[in-house]
Write an enzyme that holds these catalytic residues in place. Structure first.
Site, short mmCIF file in Angstrom:
data_model
loop_
_atom_site.label_atom_id
_atom_site.label_comp_id
_atom_site.label_asym_id
_atom_site.label_seq_id
_atom_site.Cartn_x
_atom_site.Cartn_y
_atom_site.Cartn_z
CE LYS A 96 45.16 40.46 43.49
NZ LYS A 96 44.98 41.35 44.63
CD GLN A 151 45.17 44.90 45.47
OE1 GLN A 151 44.63 44.01 44.84
NE2 GLN A 151 46.26 44.69 46.17
CG ASP A 187 41.76 39.02 49.07
OD1 ASP A 187 42.44 38.09 48.63
OD2 ASP A 187 42.00 40.22 48.84
#
Ligand code: NAD
Length: 279
Positions: free
Chosen positions: A48, A92, A115
């Protein structure tokens, strides 16, 4: 059979996003929170970072020790929510078991939730409203669009009901006027259902689970699975690619199908968050 080339589509989108960022008044920014030392997470976060650097998106990683308390995590999320220079926040997963990831996702401001795991965004998706949705299924929708695969009225079978892939995938296909069946580990007579699919999306995590006899002639097969073989270390999908490809109209390979779309979709979401916040 036509191969759905996710790598090529992702490259095209990357060039488009690069141009888009150049036209913005300032750099969009993404904050990534990683807790503990999960090896796979470290790799994902590196990828990322690399993509952000390529697109000129500011990337900041907050790497927290595995022993932190829930309040430390929430405090950091709140700080990033209040920081106007941060457009997108990503937590994450996985995070250590003593922490409550559901609460953490709930605390990420919906407008920075790139997300799409905050329940406000999940609810908006369920109501077919404008929202951030999970990057992998959104990436799959882009692949279908890119290959002009019409969803309206199609029988869509999604195998897997995770919050990251299966559930949002089913919702997105429904919002695109598909007729949806969601299968999971408790589903009976799975092959009878998969054989009805015009569009079959497989997100299980079981190598070569879907065999040719489970697939309808001419179906579109989307393989989300990523499985690393222990002996050769080769990556393979949930679909028995070599045999299934003979039967379907379109298929995604593993690697090079769905995988490359996930990160590029995240980048698109960070830019979208920036634009929404600068309206
Ligand atoms: P998960 O473990 O959270 O969910 C797996 C789902 O499969 C569950 O809902 C379960 O009910 C279902 N399932 C398990 N065994 C089954 C069976 N025998 N029959 C029918 N259903 C069954 O996994 P996930 O996070 O949704 O990921 C699934 C796969 O997709 C994994 O291989 C993962 O690595 C991969 N993945 C890929 C990307 C990408 O960017 N390409 C992103 C996320 C996940």
């Amino acid at each position: 059979m036509e191969l759905i080339d996710g790598k090529k589509v992702a490259q095209k989108l990357r060039e488009e996003l690069k141009e888009k960022v150049k036209l913005l008044e300032s750099k969009p920014s993404l904050a990534v929170i990683r807790v503990g030392d999960d090896a796979a997470s470290e790799i994902y976060v590196k990828l990322k970072r690399k993509m952000c650097e390529e697109l000129d998106i500011t990337f900041t990683e907050y790497h927290l020790d595995k022993s932190i308390e829930q309040t430390d995590l929430i405090d950091l999320i709140e700080k990033l929510n209040d920081d106007e220079s941060v457009n997108g926040i990503l937590l994450q997963s996985p995070i250590p078991y003593h922490l409550n990831i559901i609460e953490a996702f709930e605390r990420i401001a919906p407008e920075k939730d790139v997300d799409g795991f905050n329940p406000i965004n999940v609810g908006r998706l369920a109501q077919s409203q404008e929202c951030f949705a999970a990057c992998t299924p959104v990436g799959i929708m882009k692949l279908l669009e890119e290959y002009n695969i019409d969803i309206t009225g199609k029988n869509c079978v999604v195998i897997g009901r995770s919050n990251i892939v299966g559930r949002p995938m089913a919702q997105l296909l429904l919002n695109a006027n598909g007729t949806i069946t969601v299968c999971h580990s408790k589903t009976k007579n799975l092959a009878e259902i998969t054989k009805t699919a015009d569009i079959l999306v497989v997100a299980i995590g079981n190598p070569k689970f879907i065999t040719a006899d489970m697939v309808k002639e001419g179906a579109v097969v989307i393989d989300v699975g990523i499985n690393r073989l222990t002996d050769t270390k080769k990556l393979i999908g949930d679909v028995d690619f070599e045999n299934v490809k003979e039967k379907c109209s379109y298929i995604t390979p593993v690697p090079g199908g769905v995988g490359p779309m996930t990160i590029i979709t995240l980048m698109g979401n960070v830019i979208k968050a920036y634009e929404n916040q600068h309206k």
